[in-house]
Design a protein around this motif. Structure first.
Motif, PDB file in Angstrom:
ATOM      1  N   SER A  72       7.630   3.208  -6.376  1.00  0.00           N
ATOM      2  CA  SER A  72       8.268   4.519  -5.772  1.00  0.00           C
ATOM      3  C   SER A  72       7.152   5.453  -5.007  1.00  0.00           C
ATOM      4  O   SER A  72       6.175   5.239  -5.110  1.00  0.00           O
ATOM      5  CB  SER A  72       8.764   5.417  -7.089  1.00  0.00           C
ATOM      6  N   VAL A  73       7.919   6.162  -4.220  1.00  0.00           N
ATOM      7  CA  VAL A  73       7.149   7.077  -3.330  1.00  0.00           C
ATOM      8  C   VAL A  73       6.110   7.922  -4.098  1.00  0.00           C
ATOM      9  O   VAL A  73       4.901   8.092  -3.738  1.00  0.00           O
ATOM     10  CB  VAL A  73       7.962   7.863  -2.229  1.00  0.00           C
ATOM     11  N   PRO A  74       6.460   8.579  -5.159  1.00  0.00           N
ATOM     12  CA  PRO A  74       5.714   9.337  -6.005  1.00  0.00           C
ATOM     13  C   PRO A  74       4.562   8.561  -6.660  1.00  0.00           C
ATOM     14  O   PRO A  74       3.325   9.272  -6.479  1.00  0.00           O
ATOM     15  CB  PRO A  74       6.478  10.229  -7.109  1.00  0.00           C
ATOM     16  N   VAL A  75       4.730   7.573  -7.135  1.00  0.00           N
ATOM     17  CA  VAL A  75       3.540   6.800  -7.523  1.00  0.00           C
ATOM     18  C   VAL A  75       2.637   6.205  -6.600  1.00  0.00           C
ATOM     19  O   VAL A  75       1.487   6.152  -6.658  1.00  0.00           O
ATOM     20  CB  VAL A  75       4.297   5.515  -8.475  1.00  0.00           C
ATOM     21  N   ILE A  76       3.138   5.897  -5.442  1.00  0.00           N
ATOM     22  CA  ILE A  76       2.430   5.426  -4.216  1.00  0.00           C
ATOM     23  C   ILE A  76       1.136   6.487  -3.599  1.00  0.00           C
ATOM     24  O   ILE A  76       0.324   6.166  -3.471  1.00  0.00           O
ATOM     25  CB  ILE A  76       3.287   4.671  -3.063  1.00  0.00           C
ATOM     26  N   VAL A  77       2.140   7.690  -3.667  1.00  0.00           N
ATOM     27  CA  VAL A  77       1.146   8.724  -3.316  1.00  0.00           C
ATOM     28  C   VAL A  77       0.253   9.074  -4.154  1.00  0.00           C
ATOM     29  O   VAL A  77      -0.847   9.243  -3.712  1.00  0.00           O
ATOM     30  CB  VAL A  77       2.182  10.024  -2.883  1.00  0.00           C
ATOM     31  N   HIS A  78       0.535   9.174  -5.468  1.00  0.00           N
ATOM     32  CA  HIS A  78      -0.491   9.546  -6.547  1.00  0.00           C
ATOM     33  C   HIS A  78      -1.456   8.628  -6.547  1.00  0.00           C
ATOM     34  O   HIS A  78      -2.808   8.974  -6.549  1.00  0.00           O
ATOM     35  CB  HIS A  78       0.264   9.358  -7.795  1.00  0.00           C
ATOM     36  N   GLU A  79      -1.377   7.136  -6.536  1.00  0.00           N
ATOM     37  CA  GLU A  79      -2.384   6.226  -6.640  1.00  0.00           C
ATOM     38  C   GLU A  79      -3.302   6.399  -5.106  1.00  0.00           C
ATOM     39  O   GLU A  79      -4.492   6.033  -5.119  1.00  0.00           O
ATOM     40  CB  GLU A  79      -1.976   5.073  -6.851  1.00  0.00           C
ATOM     41  N   SER A  80      -2.664   6.563  -4.195  1.00  0.00           N
ATOM     42  CA  SER A  80      -3.137   6.643  -2.896  1.00  0.00           C
ATOM     43  C   SER A  80      -4.198   7.701  -2.847  1.00  0.00           C
ATOM     44  O   SER A  80      -5.273   7.444  -2.324  1.00  0.00           O
ATOM     45  CB  SER A  80      -2.134   6.585  -1.787  1.00  0.00           C
ATOM     46  N   LEU A  81      -3.784   8.813  -3.526  1.00  0.00           N
ATOM     47  CA  LEU A  81      -4.814   9.946  -3.310  1.00  0.00           C
ATOM     48  C   LEU A  81      -6.113   9.808  -4.096  1.00  0.00           C
ATOM     49  O   LEU A  81      -7.215   9.875  -3.917  1.00  0.00           O
ATOM     50  CB  LEU A  81      -3.986  11.014  -3.953  1.00  0.00           C
ATOM     51  N   HIS A  82      -5.976   9.019  -5.179  1.00  0.00           N
ATOM     52  CA  HIS A  82      -7.226   8.405  -6.011  1.00  0.00           C
ATOM     53  C   HIS A  82      -7.991   7.562  -5.063  1.00  0.00           C
ATOM     54  O   HIS A  82      -9.238   7.937  -4.927  1.00  0.00           O
ATOM     55  CB  HIS A  82      -6.846   7.664  -7.285  1.00  0.00           C
ATOM     56  N   ILE A  83      -7.470   6.844  -4.342  1.00  0.00           N
ATOM     57  CA  ILE A  83      -8.139   5.610  -3.371  1.00  0.00           C
ATOM     58  C   ILE A  83      -8.870   6.624  -2.367  1.00  0.00           C
ATOM     59  O   ILE A  83      -9.894   6.274  -1.968  1.00  0.00           O
ATOM     60  CB  ILE A  83      -7.082   4.787  -2.785  1.00  0.00           C
ATOM     61  N   CYS A  84      -8.140   7.759  -1.891  1.00  0.00           N
ATOM     62  CA  CYS A  84      -8.736   8.432  -0.699  1.00  0.00           C
ATOM     63  C   CYS A  84     -10.136   9.072  -1.543  1.00  0.00           C
ATOM     64  O   CYS A  84     -11.044   9.110  -0.550  1.00  0.00           O
ATOM     65  CB  CYS A  84      -7.743   9.491  -0.393  1.00  0.00           C
ATOM     66  N   TRP A  85     -10.055   9.448  -2.505  1.00  0.00           N
ATOM     67  CA  TRP A  85     -11.109  10.169  -3.142  1.00  0.00           C
ATOM     68  C   TRP A  85     -12.519   9.083  -3.349  1.00  0.00           C
ATOM     69  O   TRP A  85     -13.654   9.609  -2.934  1.00  0.00           O
ATOM     70  CB  TRP A  85     -10.934  10.783  -4.566  1.00  0.00           C
ATOM     71  N   TYR A  86     -11.797   7.936  -3.683  1.00  0.00           N
ATOM     72  CA  TYR A  86     -13.181   6.866  -3.767  1.00  0.00           C
ATOM     73  C   TYR A  86     -13.558   6.562  -2.491  1.00  0.00           C
ATOM     74  O   TYR A  86     -14.944   6.613  -2.411  1.00  0.00           O
ATOM     75  CB  TYR A  86     -12.525   5.597  -4.385  1.00  0.00           C
ATOM     76  N   ILE A  87     -12.935   6.589  -1.417  1.00  0.00           N
ATOM     77  CA  ILE A  87     -13.324   5.843  -0.199  1.00  0.00           C
ATOM     78  C   ILE A  87     -14.209   7.153   0.603  1.00  0.00           C
ATOM     79  O   ILE A  87     -15.384   6.889   1.130  1.00  0.00           O
ATOM     80  CB  ILE A  87     -11.945   5.685   0.693  1.00  0.00           C
ATOM     81  N   LEU A  88     -13.826   8.456   0.397  1.00  0.00           N
ATOM     82  CA  LEU A  88     -14.375   9.622   1.031  1.00  0.00           C
ATOM     83  C   LEU A  88     -15.821   9.749   0.194  1.00  0.00           C
ATOM     84  O   LEU A  88     -16.828  10.048   0.876  1.00  0.00           O
ATOM     85  CB  LEU A  88     -13.594  10.621   1.189  1.00  0.00           C
ATOM     86  N   ALA A  89     -15.661   9.685  -1.072  1.00  0.00           N
ATOM     87  CA  ALA A  89     -16.906   9.922  -1.769  1.00  0.00           C
ATOM     88  C   ALA A  89     -17.905   9.088  -1.518  1.00  0.00           C
ATOM     89  O   ALA A  89     -19.109   9.426  -1.343  1.00  0.00           O
ATOM     90  CB  ALA A  89     -16.584  10.000  -3.304  1.00  0.00           C
ATOM     91  N   GLU A  90     -17.387   7.550  -1.344  1.00  0.00           N
ATOM     92  CA  GLU A  90     -18.535   6.656  -1.001  1.00  0.00           C
ATOM     93  C   GLU A  90     -19.265   6.910   0.232  1.00  0.00           C
ATOM     94  O   GLU A  90     -20.380   6.347   0.766  1.00  0.00           O
ATOM     95  CB  GLU A  90     -17.914   5.403  -0.846  1.00  0.00           C
TER      96      GLU A  90
END
Length: 106
Positions: free
Chosen positions: A57-75
Motif C-alpha cells: 500500500s502507498v502508506p507502507v511504501i512511503v513509511h519504509e522508503s523514509l527509513h531507507i532515505c535516512w540510512y542512505i543519507l546518514a551513510e
C-alpha cells in the motif's frame, strides 16, 4: 520476488522483496525482525538497502522508503534538519516513484 532499484546519485542499491522466505534465503545469516503482523520492513545489510513489503500500500511504501532515505543519507554524512531536508525529499520521491512502478507478483 526480488527487484533492484539503483540510486546512482548516492551510489546506492535497494533490493525489494515481497516474499519473506526469499528474503531470508538471500540473507541467511541476517536476523530480520519481521513478525506475522509486519506490513513492511527496511534495513541495511553489508551496504545493501533492503525493503520488504507484505502489504504493497502507498502508506507502507512511503513509511519504509523514509527509513531507507535516512540510512542512505546518514551513510553519506548528509544531515537532515528543518533547514536542510531537500535532499531527503528528493530521495524519498525517487524511491517511492520507482517502487510504485514495480510489478509485485512473485
Amino acid at each position: 520476488m526480488i527487484q533492484t532499484i539503483e540510486i546512482p546519485i548516492y551510489k546506492a542499491k535497494l533490493l525489494v522483496f515481497n516474499n519473506e522466505e526469499t528474503l531470508r534465503t538471500r540473507f541467511p545469516k541476517t536476523r530480520f525482525d519481521i513478525r506475522e503482523d509486519t506490513e513492511g520492513y527496511s534495513c541495511t545489510v553489508d551496504g545493501i538497502h533492503i525493503l520488504f513489503f507484505r502489504v504493497q500500500s502507498v502508506p507502507v511504501i512511503v513509511h519504509e522508503s523514509l527509513h531507507i532515505c535516512w540510512y542512505i543519507l546518514a551513510e553519506r554524512g548528509i544531515k537532515c534538519t528543518p533547514d536542510n531536508h531537500e535532499a531527503q525529499a528528493y530521495l524519498l520521491e525517487l524511491i517511492v516513484f520507482n517502487l510504485l512502478k514495480l510489478k509485485w507478483n512473485d
